[in-house]
Structures are given as C-alpha cells and as structure tokens.
Design an enzyme around this catalytic site. Sequence first.
Site, mmCIF file in Angstrom:
data_model
loop_
_atom_site.group_PDB
_atom_site.id
_atom_site.type_symbol
_atom_site.label_atom_id
_atom_site.label_comp_id
_atom_site.label_asym_id
_atom_site.label_seq_id
_atom_site.Cartn_x
_atom_site.Cartn_y
_atom_site.Cartn_z
ATOM 1 N N HIS A 1 -3.123 6.982 1.821
ATOM 2 C CA HIS A 1 -4.091 5.595 1.782
ATOM 3 C C HIS A 1 -4.655 5.537 2.097
ATOM 4 O O HIS A 1 -5.533 6.200 3.000
ATOM 5 C CB HIS A 1 -2.838 4.836 1.926
ATOM 6 C CG HIS A 1 -3.242 3.245 1.634
ATOM 7 N ND1 HIS A 1 -3.500 2.479 0.192
ATOM 8 C CD2 HIS A 1 -3.471 2.495 2.718
ATOM 9 C CE1 HIS A 1 -3.924 1.481 1.022
ATOM 10 N NE2 HIS A 1 -3.312 0.782 2.007
ATOM 11 N N CYS B 1 1.030 -1.507 -0.228
ATOM 12 C CA CYS B 1 0.255 0.473 0.289
ATOM 13 C C CYS B 1 0.797 1.200 -0.105
ATOM 14 O O CYS B 1 0.370 2.543 -0.255
ATOM 15 C CB CYS B 1 -0.740 -0.020 0.642
ATOM 16 S SG CYS B 1 -1.906 -1.239 1.242
ATOM 17 N N ASN C 1 -9.808 -0.273 -0.143
ATOM 18 C CA ASN C 1 -8.760 -0.091 -0.311
ATOM 19 C C ASN C 1 -8.221 -0.711 -1.917
ATOM 20 O O ASN C 1 -7.532 -2.108 -1.874
ATOM 21 C CB ASN C 1 -8.077 -1.013 0.764
ATOM 22 C CG ASN C 1 -6.902 -0.974 0.741
ATOM 23 O OD1 ASN C 1 -5.982 -1.126 -0.108
ATOM 24 N ND2 ASN C 1 -6.052 -1.644 2.106
#
Length: 323
Positions: free
Chosen positions: A250, A114, A280
């Site tokens: 993020h 990520c 996500n």
Amino acid sequence: MTHFSRIVGTGGYLPDRVVTNAELEKTVDTSDAWIRERTGITQRHIAAEGEFTVDLAEKAARRAIEASGIQCSDIDLIIVATTTADQVFPSTACLLQSRLGIHGCPAFDIQAVCTGFVYALSVADQFMRTGSVKTALVIGAETFSRIIDWTDRNTCVLFGDGAGAVILKRDNSPGILSTHLHADGDFASLLQVPKGVSNNLSAVQSGTAYVEMAGSEVFRMAVKTLGRIVDETLEANQMEKTDIDWLVPHQANHRIIAATAKKLGMPMEKVVQTVAWHGNTSAASIPLALDVAVRDGRINRGDTILMEGFGGGFTWGSALVNW
C-alpha cells in the site's frame, strides 16, 4: 477437484488533474521539502468535477478486461473496494455492472479503507476456491479527495484519487497462494471519518465529513503490524524472505514502505513504489502499483509477489501471489 485463482490482467486509471506540492504550498502552511521528506510524495491526481468513483472504476476495469483478453460477458463476480462510494446504494459494483453490460452475477462493495483491495482479492479468491466463480473483476477505486479537508496540512498532502483493477480466472494451479486479513476496531479514533449516514447526515451533506488522522500513532502501528503480517504470510507458505521477488505495498508513505522492505531484507529496487506520483489512493493504491509494474515489465510470469496493506479500522492484510 481443487480450484485456485490467478490474476490474468491488470488495469489502472488516474484522473487528468495533477496537484503538485508547489500548488499546495499556496493554500496551506507546508512546503515541497516538508512533504517529500516525510512522505515521499511529489504530486497526486484529483478527480474532476463531475468525475466519480464509478467513472474511475470503469476505466480501470476496461483496461484490465482488455489486458486479460476476456469479454465482459465472461465475468461472473464483481467486487469493488472503496471508501468513497458514489451513492449509499446501489453499490459502486452494481453501478459498474450496468455500465459493463453484465447481468445477473453477484456484485458488491467492500469497505476496508486502504486494505480494501486485499480484502476484496481474498473474498474473490474464496469464491474461486469453492468452484462457484470462473472469472472475477476486482477493483480498488477512490475519489478520496472528496473527504479531505484541504485546509488541514496533515492530511491534504497525503491523498489522491484513482482506480486499479485485476481480472481473476479459475486455474488448476495456485496463483493466489494465500491471503491474510485482520482488523482491530479499538484503534478507530486514530484514523477515521467520524460522520456518516446514521451519525449526523447533515455533516456529510454539507461537505464537512473529513478524514481525521493521528499521524505518528498510525505510523508506529502500521510499521509494527505490517512487520508481523510479513512473518505470518511467510510462515503460512513455508517460505523464506528470499523467496519473495517483489513487494507491492500500500502506497501510504515512503517511510512505511521502507520499513516493510527492511523487515523482508529486500532491496528497494525490488519494491514497487508509486507513492511519489500517485500519493495515497487508499484502496486503489495496491492495484495501481501492480498495474504499473506489470505494464513496465518488472513483474513477469513465475514471480512471487507480496501485496500488503494497512488502513483505518484498523484493518490490515496481505496476499501472496504466484504471478
């Protein structure tokens, strides 16, 4: 002569298929209310059968190229941040390079989950500062749905697929003010896909190499770590919290995002959030969120933007950008 890099164009792409919380309610023991309360997610985009990471990357790249007003032939560096490469090799970046008709320039992937886009942006910025690159294409692209156990309610509700891209050009004044990268492999077991090519290839081939996550531990570590990197970034640039115009984090879940905003003393109206609609998307989440905010007019030239991410490894990092 000192060289710097500046983002001159953004692009994003999300697959057509949308999976809502209501759809997940039918297959796993969860509910729309449970997912919203804990994550803020209402839906996620899932790549179609036969749609791969390089396909998503190409569409995002072409949109960024168009937005920047450059030609593919101007690009002399390609970096793709991805955890879900289509092949062991060649890299996704090399596959994309061929599709764009670009020849000869360096092209490679970065894997930091990520935090991958921030890592890739930092590497591209270093190339720019040496003067060896004039125009770079940096992408975060994931088909994360391919490594999700859709019977595991703790992970399947979180992730989606997508790609985001930026074009960097060499400039005489700093666009990217600084980047800050970190990792600590001691925490690997808390967020991982425990199988790979050299560790039980049969698990990968049979489709049983899935994300495993210790959710509460990851949450606590992410909040603490992202708080520290905010301080590190501001101190390195001799800035105050009030100097930041936009936070582009993020998109893991709304609670982590809110905790980072609180650390900055920043109202949520100044935080770019796409987690509700994208889920996500790992390395794609920051550039996707950036593209949304640029295209809807929230982010304007002269704004100071803090991008930050946290991912498996653990990895974490930030980029401070003068837009």
